[in-house]
Design a protein around this motif. Structure first.
Motif, mmCIF file in Angstrom:
data_model
loop_
_atom_site.group_PDB
_atom_site.id
_atom_site.type_symbol
_atom_site.label_atom_id
_atom_site.label_comp_id
_atom_site.label_asym_id
_atom_site.label_seq_id
_atom_site.Cartn_x
_atom_site.Cartn_y
_atom_site.Cartn_z
ATOM 1 N N UNK A 229 5.643 0.040 4.069
ATOM 2 C CA UNK A 229 6.763 -0.893 3.996
ATOM 3 C C UNK A 229 7.262 -1.306 5.386
ATOM 4 N N UNK A 230 7.082 -0.434 6.372
ATOM 5 C CA UNK A 230 7.491 -0.756 7.736
ATOM 6 C C UNK A 230 6.553 -1.802 8.365
ATOM 7 N N UNK B 225 12.220 2.185 4.755
ATOM 8 C CA UNK B 225 11.319 1.611 5.752
ATOM 9 C C UNK B 225 11.288 0.093 5.870
ATOM 10 N N UNK B 226 11.716 -0.612 4.829
ATOM 11 C CA UNK B 226 11.535 -2.074 4.865
ATOM 12 C C UNK B 226 12.476 -2.721 5.881
ATOM 13 N N UNK B 227 11.935 -3.703 6.591
ATOM 14 C CA UNK B 227 12.741 -4.430 7.584
ATOM 15 C C UNK B 227 13.159 -5.804 7.080
ATOM 16 N N UNK C 183 13.736 -0.149 10.542
ATOM 17 C CA UNK C 183 13.335 0.193 9.176
ATOM 18 C C UNK C 183 14.595 0.527 8.364
ATOM 19 N N UNK C 184 14.671 0.012 7.148
ATOM 20 C CA UNK C 184 15.852 0.240 6.321
ATOM 21 C C UNK C 184 16.822 -0.922 6.327
ATOM 22 N N UNK C 185 16.610 -1.902 7.217
ATOM 23 C CA UNK C 185 17.488 -3.095 7.227
ATOM 24 C C UNK C 185 17.252 -3.940 5.986
ATOM 25 N N UNK C 186 16.029 -3.933 5.472
ATOM 26 C CA UNK C 186 15.690 -4.736 4.296
ATOM 27 C C UNK C 186 16.428 -4.273 3.059
ATOM 28 N N UNK C 187 16.757 -5.230 2.194
ATOM 29 C CA UNK C 187 17.489 -4.906 0.957
ATOM 30 C C UNK C 187 16.628 -5.174 -0.266
ATOM 31 N N UNK C 188 16.840 -4.367 -1.301
ATOM 32 C CA UNK C 188 16.177 -4.575 -2.581
ATOM 33 C C UNK C 188 16.788 -5.823 -3.253
ATOM 34 N N UNK C 189 15.949 -6.768 -3.623
ATOM 35 C CA UNK C 189 16.457 -8.006 -4.226
ATOM 36 C C UNK C 189 17.046 -7.761 -5.633
ATOM 37 N N UNK D 124 0.798 -1.246 0.000
ATOM 38 C CA UNK D 124 0.000 0.000 0.000
ATOM 39 C C UNK D 124 0.819 1.278 0.000
ATOM 40 N N UNK D 125 2.106 1.175 -0.283
ATOM 41 C CA UNK D 125 2.906 2.394 -0.338
ATOM 42 C C UNK D 125 3.462 2.535 -1.746
ATOM 43 N N UNK D 126 3.248 3.674 -2.417
ATOM 44 C CA UNK D 126 2.648 4.910 -1.923
ATOM 45 C C UNK D 126 1.114 4.904 -1.945
#
Ligand code: DOR
Ligand code: ZN
Length: 353
Positions: free
Chosen positions: A25-26, A66-68, A345-351, A15-17
């Motif tokens: 994303x959080x 924001x992604x974890x 938030x921000x620990x997640x990485x873009x695959x 749901x973001x944006x």
């Protein structure tokens, strides 16, 4: 205690944006971690929809902050963005084509609009179709004509699983996913428990017992499980115009584990359909030092109030399940343990980063 690989959910709506009161994303990636999922692929039917370089950047920037857990972002197929979408393939999780009724604006009614997408999207990246019944048959025909893989999202009907089985036997490059709600609920499941009818709205709709039996009877044809995590608030679900969709990230693994040992369904199937196959089909990277610890004997009742999703409800409220996620380690760090999230938030990485 059993140890599983970090699980992959190739179909979530975060749901973001545009609709962060439902999820962002959080909250969405926190829900994923609580559910034993360390990688999610986010759908493009946001506000605005993700369909070009600018909107893809919008989503990826929000995710980066924001992604974890690890994430990818799909690009949506629109009426005139086939070349643009193909040029973004290196950065996107894949191309999502909405060929049937759904939530949001992305929908390709006219079959002539499908052709440029099948022709142009790079064959080594996933093309996912929301296509039901006859449009699913047409999507499989397009895949055969353009000699490229197609992944069919959330199949629910007997006619669909049988057609996919037949297409696979002919060597057509088709794969598919099934959602827990289509495996464990039917259209006559009680929408009761004091809940409104709107809560049971979902696309594809819940099907009949015959359809559910056909899915269980053809487990070997199902490549992946996916949640289609589609959070909407209770206020929205109970309104006069309820949007379709169920949250699912936190109930995914316990529901599936509770079914293990039934109908010849084994732990090997769980790992294949929630890790090995999605990793292969969606061309996803390794996550080193990543695993999930599950107490397979812990029985409990599903409670919305214990969830991280922002939407505040679950269609599985009160269901008794067996198997509780105790701990999730993501790239060497404890990300979740006993009900608490430990990564920021921000620990997640873009695959595709
Ligand atoms: O039930 C659904 N909800 N089906 C879809 O195809 C979209 C999703 C959503 O985004 O809410
Ligand atoms: Zn979806």
């Amino acid at each position: 205690m059993i140890k599983l690989p970090g699980l992959i959910d190739p179909h979530v709506h975060l749901r973001e944006p545009g609709a962060t009161h439902k999820e962002d994303f959080d909250s969405g990636t926190s829900a994923a971690l609580a559910g034993g999922i360390t990688m999610v692929l986010a759908m493009p039917n946001t506000k605005p929809p993700i369909f070009d370089a600018d909107t893809l950047d919008l989503a990826l920037n929000a995710a980066k902050q924001k992604a974890r857990c690890d994430y990818g972002q799909f690009v949506g197929a629109g009426p005139d963005n086939a070349i643009m979408a193909a040029s973004l393939a290196d950065k996107a999780a894949g191309l999502k084509m909405y060929l049937d009724s759904t939530f949001g604006e992305l929908r390709l009614n006219d079959m002539t609009l499908w052709q440029p997408h099948f022709a142009n999207y790079p064959k080594n990246y996933p093309l996912v179709a929301h296509s039901e019944s006859r449009s699913m048959a047409a999507a499989i025909l397009f895949a055969a004509i353009y000699d490229r893989p197609v992944h069919i999202a959330h199949i629910s009907l007997k006619e669909e699983i049988l057609l996919i089985k037949a297409a696979k036997e002919k060597g057509i490059k088709v794969t598919c996913e099934v959602c827990p709600h289509h495996l464990f609920m039917t259209s006559s499941s009680p929408s009761g428990r004091g809940q409104g009818e709107g809560r049971m709205e979902v696309r594809p709709r819940l099907a009949t017992q015959t359809d559910v039996d056909a899915l269980w009877g053809n487990l070997d044809v199902i490549d992946c499980f996916a949640t289609d995590h589609a959070p909407h608030t209770l206020e929205e679900k109970d309104s006069d115009n309820p949007p379709p969709g169920f949250p699912g990230l936190e109930t995914f693994l316990p529901l599936i584990l509770t079914a293990v040992d039934h109908q010849n369904f084994t732990m090997d199937d769980v790992i294949k359909k929630m890790y090995t196959n999605p990793k292969k089909i969606f061309n996803l990277p390794d996550q080193p030092e990543t695993w999930v610890e599950v107490d397979e004997n812990a029985s409990y009742e599903i409670r919305a109030e214990e969830q991280f999703t922002r939407c505040g409800w679950t269609p599985f409220e009160g269901w008794k399940v067996r198997g509780k996620v105790r701990k999730v380690v993501l790239r060497g760090k404890t990300a979740f343990e006993d009900g608490r999230i430990f990564v920021k938030p921000g620990y997640g990485k873009n695959i595709r980063g």
